[in-house]
Design an enzyme around this catalytic site. Structure first.
Site, PDB file in Angstrom:
ATOM      1  N   ARG A  75       0.755  -0.841   0.164  1.00  0.00           N
ATOM      2  CA  ARG A  75       0.262   0.070   0.163  1.00  0.00           C
ATOM      3  C   ARG A  75       1.027   1.041   0.282  1.00  0.00           C
ATOM      4  O   ARG A  75       1.662   1.606   0.994  1.00  0.00           O
ATOM      5  CB  ARG A  75      -0.857  -0.346   1.534  1.00  0.00           C
ATOM      6  CG  ARG A  75      -1.847  -1.188   1.180  1.00  0.00           C
ATOM      7  CD  ARG A  75      -2.910  -0.566   2.270  1.00  0.00           C
ATOM      8  NE  ARG A  75      -4.026  -1.331   2.416  1.00  0.00           N
ATOM      9  CZ  ARG A  75      -4.918  -1.600   1.158  1.00  0.00           C
ATOM     10  NH1 ARG A  75      -5.546  -1.271   0.901  1.00  0.00           N
ATOM     11  NH2 ARG A  75      -5.537  -2.392   1.627  1.00  0.00           N
ATOM     12  N   GLY A 111      -7.189  -1.544  -6.884  1.00  0.00           N
ATOM     13  CA  GLY A 111      -8.022  -0.621  -6.516  1.00  0.00           C
ATOM     14  C   GLY A 111      -8.461   0.807  -6.604  1.00  0.00           C
ATOM     15  O   GLY A 111      -7.356   1.330  -7.160  1.00  0.00           O
ATOM     16  N   THR A 114      -4.630   2.874  -6.517  1.00  0.00           N
ATOM     17  CA  THR A 114      -3.864   2.382  -7.117  1.00  0.00           C
ATOM     18  C   THR A 114      -4.450   2.884  -8.427  1.00  0.00           C
ATOM     19  O   THR A 114      -3.314   3.740  -9.879  1.00  0.00           O
ATOM     20  CB  THR A 114      -4.006   0.686  -7.538  1.00  0.00           C
ATOM     21  OG1 THR A 114      -3.398   0.729  -6.305  1.00  0.00           O
ATOM     22  CG2 THR A 114      -2.919   0.365  -8.757  1.00  0.00           C
ATOM     23  N   THR A 134     -10.481  -5.634  -6.545  1.00  0.00           N
ATOM     24  CA  THR A 134     -10.933  -4.570  -5.353  1.00  0.00           C
ATOM     25  C   THR A 134     -11.947  -6.345  -4.117  1.00  0.00           C
ATOM     26  O   THR A 134     -13.013  -6.076  -5.351  1.00  0.00           O
ATOM     27  CB  THR A 134     -11.086  -3.898  -4.421  1.00  0.00           C
ATOM     28  OG1 THR A 134     -11.333  -3.554  -3.251  1.00  0.00           O
ATOM     29  CG2 THR A 134     -12.233  -2.649  -5.581  1.00  0.00           C
ATOM     30  N   ILE A 135     -11.938  -6.310  -3.121  1.00  0.00           N
ATOM     31  CA  ILE A 135     -12.897  -7.308  -2.830  1.00  0.00           C
ATOM     32  C   ILE A 135     -14.389  -6.070  -3.024  1.00  0.00           C
ATOM     33  O   ILE A 135     -15.385  -6.846  -2.211  1.00  0.00           O
ATOM     34  CB  ILE A 135     -12.991  -8.171  -1.300  1.00  0.00           C
ATOM     35  CG1 ILE A 135     -11.597  -7.561  -0.349  1.00  0.00           C
ATOM     36  CG2 ILE A 135     -11.672  -9.718  -1.760  1.00  0.00           C
ATOM     37  CD1 ILE A 135     -12.288  -7.533   1.191  1.00  0.00           C
ATOM     38  N   ASP A 136     -13.510  -5.066  -2.420  1.00  0.00           N
ATOM     39  CA  ASP A 136     -15.189  -4.166  -1.908  1.00  0.00           C
ATOM     40  C   ASP A 136     -15.767  -3.466  -3.089  1.00  0.00           C
ATOM     41  O   ASP A 136     -16.749  -2.599  -2.771  1.00  0.00           O
ATOM     42  CB  ASP A 136     -14.392  -2.515  -1.368  1.00  0.00           C
ATOM     43  CG  ASP A 136     -13.398  -3.122  -0.373  1.00  0.00           C
ATOM     44  OD1 ASP A 136     -13.504  -3.982   0.069  1.00  0.00           O
ATOM     45  OD2 ASP A 136     -12.271  -2.003  -0.007  1.00  0.00           O
ATOM     46  N   ARG A 274     -23.526 -12.542  20.322  1.00  0.00           N
ATOM     47  CA  ARG A 274     -21.990 -12.915  19.883  1.00  0.00           C
ATOM     48  C   ARG A 274     -20.993 -12.370  18.668  1.00  0.00           C
ATOM     49  O   ARG A 274     -22.163 -12.037  17.579  1.00  0.00           O
ATOM     50  CB  ARG A 274     -21.283 -14.520  19.938  1.00  0.00           C
ATOM     51  CG  ARG A 274     -22.210 -14.852  20.778  1.00  0.00           C
ATOM     52  CD  ARG A 274     -20.746 -15.118  22.071  1.00  0.00           C
ATOM     53  NE  ARG A 274     -20.839 -15.662  23.078  1.00  0.00           N
ATOM     54  CZ  ARG A 274     -21.332 -15.543  24.027  1.00  0.00           C
ATOM     55  NH1 ARG A 274     -22.634 -14.514  24.388  1.00  0.00           N
ATOM     56  NH2 ARG A 274     -21.530 -16.837  24.713  1.00  0.00           N
TER      57      ARG A 274
END
Ligand code: F6P
Length: 365
Positions: A75, A111, A114, A134-136, A274
């Site tokens: 990064r 992403g 970049t 990107t997983i986003d 939880r």
């Protein structure tokens, strides 16, 4: 004279970086008689520090299913790119190595950050082609980024797996899902995993309405509730704060994350709660078939852009067709879930709560 192409992967890793480079590398070797590929190691820093390897055709074999990136990543924030540090002018160094290797093009996989750097390099006189990773799924101008669908599978599996404990122990289970400032991953995995409540950054929630949704479920005989919450989700009160202020406020209250906050709020009503986070599992391992397919097509398409001499662009998928967008048209844009997104509207229709309105009590209707 051989055609010479530099390659790098930047930002957080995800599934499909290798699969994309494979599609790209194999297509270039297949279609250009004399081509040389150079891989910069560890993201942009590999280019800044002239740390690179020559890639041979065999380097692109056997990597379709391999997670991570054979080049390594890092990064290096866009904001730091223009800053001269320890006498190092990063952009100048990158241009220097680009010229020294006599590159015809630089391909960057990454992403949003970049893409901004890719645009900067393009404006500095380099031929750049970017590929949206990107997983986003938050890159502007493409329906999907590679990595996203695999992450949806992992997050969905996490939601699936907490169902049994939630039911056996009559608990509220919170699954915190990655995605940075975008809710795509939580929205898709929440719907796919059958979450009862989905909380995303784009729709700030009211903790009281979340509790209310849990209570309505209990009243209607459902002893458990599954909440899929995006790591970037925030309460309505928090929505007025800048990110730094929000995090500072949470720290003051002893919460490290939004799921900490939610756990405390819900436990107040005497419910057993939880929370868990699949965390980096969402970015790891082998890409799913959809991503392998998308990565391969992205790679092939990027190679064909090179052959046509189309630069200063990023590859995209729109309406199931490969296309490309100008890097200069993406500056500071990202793709977030619109609060009235069709998926949100449909999910609401079946009673999924987004924590922002009174829950529907379908037994009362
Ligand atoms: O952008 C991908 C992503 O996994 C986000 O979902 C998450 O917020 C971030 O990266 C985590 O970054 P890091 O790898 O720096 O911890």
């Amino acid at each position: 004279m051989p055609k010479k192409i530099g390659l790098l992967t930047a930002g957080g890793d995800c599934q499909g970086l290798n699969a994309t480079m494979r599609g790209l590398g194999k297509t270039l070797y297949q279609n250009i008689k004399d081509v040389e590929l150079y891989g910069f190691l560890g993201g942009f820093s590999g280019m800044i520090n002239a740390d690179y390897v020559k890639l041979e055709p065999h380097d692109f074999s056997g990597i379709l299913t391999r997670g991570g990136t054979i080049l390594g990543s890092g990064r290096q924030g866009f904001k730091t790119m223009k800053v001269v540090e320890d006498g190092v002018d990063k952009v100048k160094n990158m241009k220097k190595i680009y010229d020294k290797l006599d590159l015809d093009c630089l391909m960057v996989l990454g992403g949003n950050g970049t893409h901004k750097t890719a645009n900067l390099l393009s404006q500095s006189g380099m031929n750049v082609i970017a590929l949206p990773k990107t997983i986003d799924n938050d890159i502007y101008g493409t329906d999907f980024t590679f990595g996203f669908h695999t992450a949806v599978e992992v997050a969905t599996d996490a939601i699936d797996r907490v169902h049994s404990t939630a039911e056996s122990h009559s608990r509220v289970m919170i699954v915190e899902i990655m995605g940075n400032k975008a809710g795509w991953l939580t929205l898709y995995s929440g719907v796919a995993g059958g979450a009862d409540i989905i909380l995303i950054p784009e729709i700030p929630f009211d903790p009281d309405l979340v509790k209310e949704a849990v209570m309505v479920r209990r009243k209607n005989g459902h002893n458990f509730t599954i909440i899929a919450v995006a790591e970037g989700a925030m309460t309505k009160k928090e929505a007025g704060l800048k990110e730094k202020e929000r995090l500072a406020k949470r720290k003051e209250l002893g919460y490290r994350s939004v799921s900490d906050l939610l756990t405390a709020e819900i436990a107040e009503d005497g419910l057993e709660v939880r929370s868990m986070a699949p965390s980096y599992m969402q970015r790891g391992g082998s890409p799913c078939p959809y991503d392998r397919f998308l990565c391969t097509k992205f790679g092939i398409y990027a190679a064909s852009l090179f052959e046509q001499g189309i630069f200063g662009v990023t590859v995209a998928l729109r309406d199931n067709q490969m296309t490309h967008n100008l890097l200069s048209g993406m500056a500071d844009k990202s793709k977030l879930v619109a609060p009235n997104d069709q998926t949100v509207q449909l999910a609401r229709k079946m009673g999924i709560s987004f924590g922002d309105t009174d829950p529907t009590d379908y037994y009362k209707k």
